[in-house]
Design a protein around this motif. Structure first.
Motif, PDB file in Angstrom:
ATOM      1  N   PHE A  25       0.838  -1.205   0.000  1.00  0.00           N
ATOM      2  CA  PHE A  25       0.000   0.000   0.000  1.00  0.00           C
ATOM      3  C   PHE A  25       0.874   1.257   0.000  1.00  0.00           C
ATOM      4  N   PHE A  26       1.916   1.259   0.849  1.00  0.00           N
ATOM      5  CA  PHE A  26       2.841   2.394   0.893  1.00  0.00           C
ATOM      6  C   PHE A  26       3.519   2.584  -0.460  1.00  0.00           C
ATOM      7  N   GLY A  27       3.918   1.475  -1.080  1.00  0.00           N
ATOM      8  CA  GLY A  27       4.593   1.563  -2.363  1.00  0.00           C
ATOM      9  C   GLY A  27       3.731   2.231  -3.411  1.00  0.00           C
ATOM     10  N   VAL A  28       2.477   1.809  -3.496  1.00  0.00           N
ATOM     11  CA  VAL A  28       1.561   2.401  -4.476  1.00  0.00           C
ATOM     12  C   VAL A  28       1.356   3.890  -4.186  1.00  0.00           C
ATOM     13  N   MET A  29       1.105   4.219  -2.920  1.00  0.00           N
ATOM     14  CA  MET A  29       0.864   5.621  -2.559  1.00  0.00           C
ATOM     15  C   MET A  29       2.102   6.480  -2.797  1.00  0.00           C
ATOM     16  N   LEU A  30       3.287   5.890  -2.566  1.00  0.00           N
ATOM     17  CA  LEU A  30       4.525   6.649  -2.775  1.00  0.00           C
ATOM     18  C   LEU A  30       4.747   6.934  -4.251  1.00  0.00           C
ATOM     19  N   VAL A  31       4.465   5.952  -5.098  1.00  0.00           N
ATOM     20  CA  VAL A  31       4.608   6.171  -6.540  1.00  0.00           C
ATOM     21  C   VAL A  31       3.661   7.277  -7.003  1.00  0.00           C
ATOM     22  N   ILE A  32       2.410   7.208  -6.538  1.00  0.00           N
ATOM     23  CA  ILE A  32       1.433   8.252  -6.897  1.00  0.00           C
ATOM     24  C   ILE A  32       1.917   9.627  -6.421  1.00  0.00           C
ATOM     25  N   HIS A  33       2.476   9.647  -5.207  1.00  0.00           N
ATOM     26  CA  HIS A  33       2.924  10.925  -4.645  1.00  0.00           C
ATOM     27  C   HIS A  33       4.117  11.480  -5.424  1.00  0.00           C
ATOM     28  N   ILE A  34       5.033  10.609  -5.813  1.00  0.00           N
ATOM     29  CA  ILE A  34       6.195  11.067  -6.598  1.00  0.00           C
ATOM     30  C   ILE A  34       5.733  11.632  -7.942  1.00  0.00           C
ATOM     31  N   ILE A  35       4.750  10.990  -8.563  1.00  0.00           N
ATOM     32  CA  ILE A  35       4.204  11.515  -9.821  1.00  0.00           C
ATOM     33  C   ILE A  35       3.617  12.917  -9.599  1.00  0.00           C
ATOM     34  N   LYS A  36       2.921  13.103  -8.482  1.00  0.00           N
ATOM     35  CA  LYS A  36       2.363  14.426  -8.167  1.00  0.00           C
ATOM     36  C   LYS A  36       3.472  15.461  -7.987  1.00  0.00           C
ATOM     37  N   ILE A  37       4.575  15.041  -7.348  1.00  0.00           N
ATOM     38  CA  ILE A  37       5.703  15.969  -7.144  1.00  0.00           C
ATOM     39  C   ILE A  37       6.303  16.376  -8.494  1.00  0.00           C
ATOM     40  N   VAL A  38       6.467  15.402  -9.376  1.00  0.00           N
ATOM     41  CA  VAL A  38       7.023  15.695 -10.703  1.00  0.00           C
ATOM     42  C   VAL A  38       6.118  16.670 -11.458  1.00  0.00           C
ATOM     43  N   LEU A  39       4.807  16.416 -11.406  1.00  0.00           N
ATOM     44  CA  LEU A  39       3.857  17.317 -12.084  1.00  0.00           C
ATOM     45  C   LEU A  39       3.892  18.712 -11.472  1.00  0.00           C
ATOM     46  N   ALA A  40       3.999  18.775 -10.133  1.00  0.00           N
ATOM     47  CA  ALA A  40       4.075  20.082  -9.463  1.00  0.00           C
ATOM     48  C   ALA A  40       5.347  20.812  -9.860  1.00  0.00           C
ATOM     49  N   TYR A  41       6.429  20.059 -10.037  1.00  0.00           N
ATOM     50  CA  TYR A  41       7.714  20.669 -10.437  1.00  0.00           C
ATOM     51  C   TYR A  41       7.619  21.224 -11.860  1.00  0.00           C
ATOM     52  N   ILE A  42       6.994  20.439 -12.742  1.00  0.00           N
ATOM     53  CA  ILE A  42       6.873  20.864 -14.151  1.00  0.00           C
ATOM     54  C   ILE A  42       5.915  22.047 -14.285  1.00  0.00           C
ATOM     55  N   GLN A  43       4.797  21.977 -13.568  1.00  0.00           N
ATOM     56  CA  GLN A  43       3.747  22.985 -13.720  1.00  0.00           C
ATOM     57  C   GLN A  43       3.897  24.163 -12.752  1.00  0.00           C
ATOM     58  N   GLY A  44       4.837  24.038 -11.810  1.00  0.00           N
ATOM     59  CA  GLY A  44       5.058  25.136 -10.867  1.00  0.00           C
ATOM     60  C   GLY A  44       3.997  25.237  -9.790  1.00  0.00           C
ATOM     61  N   GLY A  45       3.366  24.135  -9.420  1.00  0.00           N
ATOM     62  CA  GLY A  45       2.326  24.163  -8.398  1.00  0.00           C
ATOM     63  C   GLY A  45       2.847  23.747  -7.038  1.00  0.00           C
ATOM     64  N   ASP A  46       1.928  23.530  -6.115  1.00  0.00           N
ATOM     65  CA  ASP A  46       2.302  23.023  -4.797  1.00  0.00           C
ATOM     66  C   ASP A  46       1.596  21.691  -4.563  1.00  0.00           C
ATOM     67  N   ILE A  47       1.939  20.999  -3.489  1.00  0.00           N
ATOM     68  CA  ILE A  47       1.377  19.676  -3.222  1.00  0.00           C
ATOM     69  C   ILE A  47       1.069  19.506  -1.743  1.00  0.00           C
ATOM     70  N   ASP A  48       0.234  18.504  -1.452  1.00  0.00           N
ATOM     71  CA  ASP A  48       0.046  18.087  -0.062  1.00  0.00           C
ATOM     72  C   ASP A  48       1.266  17.286   0.366  1.00  0.00           C
ATOM     73  N   SER A  49       1.545  17.287   1.653  1.00  0.00           N
ATOM     74  CA  SER A  49       2.638  16.441   2.151  1.00  0.00           C
ATOM     75  C   SER A  49       2.220  14.969   2.072  1.00  0.00           C
ATOM     76  N   PHE A  50       3.205  14.090   2.060  1.00  0.00           N
ATOM     77  CA  PHE A  50       2.904  12.659   2.046  1.00  0.00           C
ATOM     78  C   PHE A  50       2.108  12.282   3.303  1.00  0.00           C
ATOM     79  N   TYR A  51       2.417  12.930   4.414  1.00  0.00           N
ATOM     80  CA  TYR A  51       1.713  12.658   5.674  1.00  0.00           C
ATOM     81  C   TYR A  51       0.221  12.970   5.530  1.00  0.00           C
ATOM     82  N   ASN A  52      -0.094  14.134   4.963  1.00  0.00           N
ATOM     83  CA  ASN A  52      -1.499  14.518   4.814  1.00  0.00           C
ATOM     84  C   ASN A  52      -2.234  13.611   3.832  1.00  0.00           C
TER      85      ASN A  52
END
Length: 260
Positions: A25-52
């Motif tokens: 479960f952690f692995g799947v959620m971590l992959v999804i979160h890393i994808i969100k970080i990459v998109l935020a980096y490309i698009q210049g947005g912000d993200i929720d923390s992994f904890y939240n």
């Protein structure tokens, strides 16, 4: 001759079996979160923390594995484990899981913050999860949905110890309610199983509200009358609700007929 207690073995087996599921479960959620970080980096947005992010979805995960846990019972009984040892072992296992998951989540989130602050300009959102409960029109359906999604939250940046404790208590309750629902369906008819879902929703709303009152957080408008309760009473009733739910699970599984 005194019978050997098997609950430590049950607790160890169930803890590590469910911990393996949790790593997946952690692995799947971590992959999804890393994808969100990459998109935020490309698009210049912000993200929720992994904890939240984990704080919201882990409740549902624990509810699901709580429901699945009843299917360990026939296996253990078949191998000579008493129903009492199954109950005690399962309780210890998911108690350990409820403590382990928030700590792992916090550590991953801590590393995430260090890396993002040092290497990127991505900012981490700090959503006010507790005030959302006041922004939705109050009705029975809305209250139930909010109780499921918006469990009491403490920001780990302000008080990490209390935050992890609340996270642990939330997922402990979700697992417990999943266990109650599955044992009811397993032992009784479908109708009684459906009743157990309704009871679980009521317990969840009350536990959330009592915990919010104890932490001085906003509560559902429908239950605003409970604001008059002093802290000692809210904590006592909260513990009694959890104890009563545990007792109900033990009572249901005490003499349950095993379905092979």
């Amino acid at each position: 001759m005194k019978q050997i207690s098997n609950y430590p073995k049950v607790a160890r087996d169930m803890f590590f079996a469910q911990l393996n599921w949790t790593f997946g479960f952690f692995g799947v959620m971590l992959v999804i979160h890393i994808i969100k970080i990459v998109l935020a980096y490309i698009q210049g947005g912000d993200i929720d923390s992994f904890y939240n992010a984990m704080f919201v979805v882990t409740n549902i995960y624990m509810l699901v594995i709580g429901i699945i846990s009843i299917y360990f019972l026939p296996y253990y009984v078949e191998h000579g484990v008493t129903r009492k040892d199954y109950f005690k072992g399962t309780l210890i296992a998911f108690g350990g899981l409820a403590i382990t998951i928030p700590f792992i989540t916090y550590m991953i989130s801590f590393v995430e913050r260090v890396i993002l602050n040092a290497m990127t300009s991505i900012s981490i959102r700090e959503p006010d999860l507790n005030s959302v409960i006041l922004e939705v029109d109050s009705d029975i359906v809305g209250d139930i949905v909010q109780a499921i999604i918006l469990t009491p939250y403490v920001d780990p940046q302000s008080h990490w110890g209390l935050s992890i404790a609340i996270f642990s208590l939330n997922i402990f309750v979700y697992y417990l309610l999943g266990w109650l629902i599955s044992t009811s369906f397993y032992r009784f008819s479908t109708v009684n199983g459906i009743v157990s879902i309704f009871i679980s929703l009521v317990v969840l709303m009350l536990v959330d509200t009592l915990l919010r009152l104890s932490l001085d957080l906003p509560i559902l408008n429908t239950l605003s009358g409970l604001n008059v309760l002093p802290l000692g009473v809210t904590l006592l009733v909260l513990l009694l609700l959890i104890a009563l739910t545990l007792w109900s699970v033990r009572s249901v599984t005490k003499k349950v007929r095993i379905k092979m």
